[in-house]
Each structure stands twice: as C-alpha cells, then as structure tokens.
Design a protein around this motif. Structure first.
Motif, short mmCIF file in Angstrom:
data_model
loop_
_atom_site.label_atom_id
_atom_site.label_comp_id
_atom_site.label_asym_id
_atom_site.label_seq_id
_atom_site.Cartn_x
_atom_site.Cartn_y
_atom_site.Cartn_z
N PRO B 265 82.08 -85.23 -45.71
CA PRO B 265 82.19 -86.13 -46.86
C PRO B 265 83.40 -85.76 -47.71
CG PRO B 265 80.58 -84.43 -47.32
CD PRO B 265 81.05 -84.21 -45.91
N ARG B 266 83.69 -86.57 -48.71
CA ARG B 266 84.78 -86.25 -49.64
C ARG B 266 84.35 -85.13 -50.56
NH1 ARG B 266 86.69 -91.07 -52.68
NH2 ARG B 266 88.22 -89.54 -53.40
N ALA B 267 83.04 -85.01 -50.81
CA ALA B 267 82.55 -83.86 -51.57
C ALA B 267 81.18 -83.44 -51.07
CB ALA B 267 82.48 -84.20 -53.06
N TYR B 268 81.01 -82.14 -50.90
CA TYR B 268 79.74 -81.56 -50.44
C TYR B 268 79.28 -80.57 -51.48
CZ TYR B 268 76.40 -79.44 -47.09
OH TYR B 268 75.29 -78.99 -46.44
N LEU B 269 78.16 -80.88 -52.14
CA LEU B 269 77.63 -79.97 -53.17
C LEU B 269 76.48 -79.18 -52.57
CD1 LEU B 269 77.47 -82.35 -56.29
CD2 LEU B 269 79.43 -81.20 -55.28
N ALA B 270 76.63 -77.85 -52.54
CA ALA B 270 75.61 -77.02 -51.88
C ALA B 270 74.86 -76.19 -52.91
CB ALA B 270 76.29 -76.10 -50.87
N PHE B 271 73.56 -76.37 -52.97
CA PHE B 271 72.73 -75.62 -53.93
C PHE B 271 71.74 -74.71 -53.20
CE2 PHE B 271 74.08 -79.49 -56.04
CZ PHE B 271 74.57 -78.99 -57.24
N GLY B 272 71.85 -73.41 -53.43
CA GLY B 272 70.90 -72.48 -52.82
C GLY B 272 71.02 -72.39 -51.32
N ILE B 273 72.26 -72.51 -50.83
CA ILE B 273 72.53 -72.39 -49.39
C ILE B 273 73.42 -71.17 -49.20
CG2 ILE B 273 73.73 -73.45 -47.43
CD1 ILE B 273 72.91 -76.17 -48.54
#
Ligand SMILES: Cc1cc2nc3c(=O)[nH]c(=O)nc-3n(C[C@H](O)[C@H](O)[C@H](O)COP(=O)(O)OP(=O)(O)OC[C@H]3O[C@@H](n4cnc5c(N)ncnc54)[C@H](O)[C@@H]3O)c2cc1C
Ligand SMILES: Nc1ncnc2c1ncn2[C@@H]1O[C@H](COP(=O)(O)O)[C@@H](O)[C@H]1O
Lengths: 259, 325
Positions: B265-273
């Motif tokens: 994607p144009r932006a990948y937001l990763a939380f708790g990975i």
C-alpha cells in the motif's frame, strides 16, 4: 508425543555473549516456543477426539520444568525430561534431533508433533531433521490434523493462502504451525497442583545418532551481532498526542487522509 | 583442511512453482547462486519437480533437472524429498539452495540427513571464503544475525524469500532441460489428496492505499475496537499479523505475510507487530511504513520509515481523533 523447547523471550533484549558466538543466556527470560505450544494444543485436541495418550518431552534446558508441568496441567499424560544434555548454550537442531531420535524410536509413538520452527533453528527445523534420522514421513507448516486408525489426514499451508491436503500412514513427525483452536490456558492453581504431584520423569538422554556429528561440527557460528540499523525508522517522540499529531501530518502530506 | 573438504563449484537451486508460475524466490536463489559462481566459474543448476511446462521460463540456469513423474504431480513432502535427494546425489553439487517455504522446510532437514550435508537455515546473505561457505542467518525473529562458516564439501542453505534481489529473466537463455525419472524410489507413505486455492471471499487488503495493521500487541479481540475506529476514520481496511488471525480475532483474508497476503500500500500502519521475517515478507515493500511498538529493539523498526515506542493503547485513540479533526 510432543517435543517442547524453551526459547529466549524475543520481547527481551538479546545480547551476544562476550565471545560473540552465542547469546548471553544468563539473565534472559525463557518461554515456550510458540509453535510448540500450538503442537501441544493439537495433541490435546487429538487426545480428546481419539483417546490418544499424550507424552511431552523436553531436553533439560533452563526453566523447562515449568513448561512440562504446565503441559501436565493442561492434560498431558506423561512428561519426560531428558538429562545429561549440553546446558546453558545453544543446542544445534541437528544435535537435538540426534538425541531425540533414539528416544522416539524406543517409545515408538504413533505420532510426533513439534512446532514448525523455532527462532533458534539456525541449522534446520526439528520435524524434518528428526523425520530424516528416523526415516519417518514428515510434514511442516501443518494447520490441520485428523487421525483415524493409523492414518493422519494433514493440511499444510503452502503460502499465499494455498494449502495442500495429504494422507500419511503413521508413524510420522509433524511440524505444527497452528492448532485447530487457540492454545488453552492452564490456571496457576492447576500448574501448582501438577508440581506438587511431581510426576516429571527424568531420564538420561540417549547417545546421539553418530552420523549427526559431522553436520554439527561443520556449521560454526563465527559472529553473532545485531543488524546494523542503517535503515532504522525515524523515531517519533513525545507524548501520545504529539506523536499522533505527527503521524496524522505525515499521512495528510501524502494525501492519505480524506477529510 | 584436507583435500576431501574441497567443495565443488556447482550450485543446485531447488526451483519452486505454484503450478502456474515459477515462484519469485527461485529467481532470488538464481541471482545469489550466480553471484557466488561468478568467481569460481561453477555452474548454476536447477532442479524442479512437476511443472514441466514451466521449465522454459526458468531462464538463466545452465541446466534444469526436471523431475517429471506422477509421484510429484501434486505436492507431497515425502515424494518431493525422495525425488530431490535422488537428483542431488546424482548431480553432486557443492551447494544446494532452497528456501524456507513449506517445501523448503520439508526438504532441507531430510536432505541434510540423507545426502548428507550440513544445513544453514534462515539465510539472508551468502558468500565464499576460499573453500568455505559463509552464510548470514537471521535468527531470533530478526533480532540478531549469525555469521556461519560451513567447512564441508557439501552444504545446504535455506534462504528467506525477499532477502536477495532477483528478477525473472526468461530471455537470458534457454537452459538445457534434462528429464529425470524416479524409478526405484519406492512407495511413499504419504499421498497427496488435494491442493486448495485461497478463498477469495472477504476483504481484499491488497488493493487498499492504506492499511491499518494489528499484531499480538493488541492483546485480545475486545481490544480491536480502538483499531477498528482508527481504520474507519482513515477509510482503511484492517490487516493483521498471523497470531491475530490464528486466534480468530480477525479472519484469514486479513493476514499479511509469508502465508498470508503480500501487500504494497501507499501507507502501512503497524500496531503491536514485532516484525518477524515471515511478516516482513508480506509488507516490506510498502511505500510508507509507520510502526508503533513498545519494544525499541523490535525488528519492525528496521523496515519502517517512522516509528514510535508509545503504547498503542495510548496512541491509537489520539490518532483517531487527529484524523477525524
Ligand atoms: C511458516 C510460517 C509462516 C508464517 N506466516 C506468517 C504470516 O503470513 N504473517 C505473519 O504475520 N506471521 C507469520 N508467521 C509468524 C511469525 O513468525 C511471527 O510469529 C508473527 O509474525 C508474530 O506476530 P506479531 O508481531 O503480531 O506478534 P509478536 O512477535 O508477539 O509481537 C507483538 C509485539 O507487540 C508489541 N507490543 C505489545 N504490547 C504493545 C503495546 N501496548 N503497544 C505497542 N506495542 C506493543 C511487543 O513489543 C511485540 O514486539 C509465520 C511463521 C511461520 C513459521
Ligand atoms: N517445485 C515445486 N515447488 C513448490 N511447489 C510445488 C512444486 N511442484 C509442485 N508444487 C506444488 O504442487 C502443486 C501441484 O503441482 P503441479 O501438478 O506441478 O501443478 C502445485 O500447485 C504446487 O503448489
């Protein structure tokens, strides 16, 4: 039979030992390899559906009693700790397999389950090495298992959502990726009960399969190091509100926020 | 080191295909092998089981050993292991390259015992020093690298997909294809029943501009709510790491990674990975990666452009508010 192994908790800081060929194991916390936990769960599920007996086995490594007692508390029938193995250092998977192979051969279980991999499997994964030493059929990345008579129906993930289903005549060794349900939880009280009841069998580990020597000796760790952080993220600091504002700005500047 | 330890310069790559295409990691292994063979002058060979129609698209190998036999018409770990072991013993290369795919995990250990040859897994870098193979492996979920010296006339390296660059280059020549028969390999205790293709139902996370992705750090299914609110504010689908889908907190089509979807994607937001290699395999090429993880040493920060160690439970609601504002 389920083969269990302790692993350094990856959430902790891991540092190379002074000679740089192993991690510093003195002060780190060990936890059960997450895939071994899945293997144990799958074994317990199989026990419930087919009446199998579940034997958990581990080499005598740090904090392993806790893991074995927890397995008993969850419903395993027997727990065996193999003693007289190298302690306090990295055990190559070839060596692990070469120690376990004669033991498995002697007990001759119908099915051996273990985790698909561990984060320390520098020289290969256990299921396939053990299958090799025992000349038994084996399969990795198993996400489905049904045992009937002496046949296992196995589903392996192939990646990108594809999977393959096969039928294996037992005995066999399976590397479990995911059990058919999330691993159960053993209440502390039950673990304590299991500990009080004792019941942990300590057996001298058999002599490893000879032919393993070569493969073990030929793989030498020269250096262990943290990856260079040349491509490290730019860290956003501040309180949650400030960091959130920065992230929102970054997304807005890329035109990714609609409103 | 004795004469008997001198390694042949030839490298045999275990080619992978999915029935209709040669899988990318095959070309990554090809380029890693070419790089090694450049100085030594060794040949770069491929072995492939089934997929006869694909042999022509293997490109720049010097020779392809095509195992064309009913026993390998569907994937079966036992038949494939026997077949590849047969070819490896016959060809007797110095080095065999495979990957940490399911087929590679199935093959590598058994081959290591049967050939026999030492094995190095999780390989992300490969070189030669004199007669030794020097491999760099990513262990402890990507937290440490191990530099490993293999002093042996034979070796097997299992590479992590995506660690070496490699492009399909079918135009680079048509390799000489040798068909291998499997007579005398004996009966198998494993029989293939069916290959299941991915179910295309549910969300398509591969088409989105922006993904909000969540890992084990979320702790429970109930906690997903705050992530869902953020995703909704951004108009982004939810993605997840494997533990989240294994626990049934989100369905399988949400999973990113080696056994899930590959996304860019144009932006990948990763939380708790944490950023285990199997997760990175599916998202490292995203245009912009922003990661939130309370562990400052989490490997996700090595691929992310922006990172923060603020607790996700504090950050996410604030971020949702900022986006809605
Ligand atoms: C054959 C195979 C295939 C696999 N395929 C995939 C795949 O397709 N996709 C995949 O994702 N994995 C896959 N895996 C699993 C992979 O190895 C890892 O186990 C997985 O990616 C870990 O997921 P995670 O990062 O969510 O969990 P963890 O590694 O447990 O990380 C959780 C992180 O959350 C952080 N955290 C905890 N609390 C908070 C908080 N309050 N705020 C912020 N951060 C917090 C922790 O610091 C930690 O780093 C595969 C494994 C195998 C063997
Ligand atoms: N060399 C290989 N590498 C990886 N997977 C393979 C290979 N050969 C066959 N398969 C798997 O087995 C299935 C059937 O193969 P085929 O009959 O050749 O199309 C394919 O869909 C692949 O997933």
């Amino acid at each position: 039979m389920v083969l269990l192994k302790q692993l350094p908790d990856l959430v902790e800081e891991l540092e190379p030992s002074p000679d740089g060929t192993d991690i510093d194991r003195e002060f780190i916390k060990f936890i059960l390899n997450e895939f071994d936990d899945q293997a144990l769960e799958e074994a317990l599920v199989t026990k419930e559906s087919s009446g199998a007996e579940v034997i958990v086995v581990a080499l005598d490594e740090p904090e392993v009693d806790q893991v074995l007692y927890t397995a008993l508390a969850k419903g395993a029938d027997r727990a065996v700790k193999l003693t007289g193995v190298p302690a306090g250092t990295w055990v190559p998977t070839h060596l692990r397999a070469a120690i376990l192979a004669p033991f498995v051969r002697e007990l001759a279980p119908d099915l051996v389950l273990t985790g698909v991999q561990s984060a320390e499997d520098l020289d290969g994964q256990l299921a396939s090495l053990l299958g090799g030493y025992l000349d038994l059929p084996h399969a990795a990345v198993v996400v489905g298992l049904e045992v009937k008579d002496s046949i296992a129906r196995v589903v392996q993930e192939l990646g990108s959502g594809r999977s393959v289903e096969e039928q294996i005549t037992l005995p066999a060794v399976l590397g479990i990726q995911a059990a058919s349900q999330a691993p159960r939880y053993a209440p502390i009280s039950k673990i304590r009960q299991a500990m009080q009841a004792g019941g942990l069998e300590e057996l001298e580990a058999p002599a490893p399969v000879d032919s393993a020597d070569i493969a073990i000796a030929q793989v030498r760790i020269r250096r262990l190091y943290a990856p260079e952080k040349s491509t490290h993220a730019e860290m956003l600091t501040g309180d949650p509100g400030e960091v959130a504002t920065r992230i929102a700005e970054i997304l807005r500047s890329k035109g990714l926020v609609k409103a | 080191m004795g004469e008997e330890n001198v390694m042949s310069d030839d490298i045999l790559v275990i080619a992978e295909h999915d029935g209709s295409n040669v899988v990318d990691v095959t070309f990554e292994m090809l380029s890693a092998a070419r790089e090694l063979a450049k100085d030594s002058g060794g040949k770069v060979l491929a072995a492939m089981a089934g997929g006869a129609a694909l042999a022509g698209s293997l490109g720049a190998f010097d020779r392809v050993y095509l195992i064309d036999d009913p026993a390998v018409s569907n994937y079966s770990p036992e038949a494939f292991e026997k077949a590849f072991t047969h070819v490896v013993r016959d060809v007797d290369p110095g080095l065999v390259l495979t990957s940490t795919s399911t087929m590679g995990l199935d093959l590598a250990g058994g081959l290591s015992v049967a050939w026999p040859a030492p094995l190095v897994s999780y390989v992300v870098g490969l070189g030669r020093e004199g007669d030794d193979v020097v491999a760099t492996s990513q262990i402890y979920g990507g937290k440490l690298l191990a530099e490993v010296v293999v002093d042996s006339p034979h070796a097997i390296c299992a590479l992590i997909a995506g660690s070496f660059s490699g492009q399909p280059s079918p135009e680079a020549g048509s390799p000489d294809v040798e068909t291998v028969s499997l007579e005398g390999i004996g009966p198998s205790r494993t029989s293939a029943l069916a290959v299941h293709e991915p179910d295309s139902g549910g969300v398509d996370i591969t088409a989105a501009d922006i993904l909000v992705s969540v890992g084990r750090g979320i702790g429970s299914k109930e906690n997903l709510e705050i992530i869902e609110e953020l995703a909704e504010a951004l108009g982004a689908p939810l993605a997840a790491s494997r533990p989240v889908t294994d626990q049934g907190w989100l369905s399988k089509p949400h999973q990113v990674g080696k056994s899930g979807k590959k996304v860019k994607p144009r932006a990948y937001l990763a939380f708790g990975i944490s950023g285990a290699p199997e997760h990175l395999e599916g998202m490292r090429d995203s245009e912009l990666i922003i990661a939130c993880n309370t562990d400052p040493d989490a490997p996700i920060f090595d691929v992310a452009h922006y990172g923060t160690t603020v607790d996700l439970f504090d950050l996410v609601p604030e971020l949702t508010e900022c986006i809605q504002a």
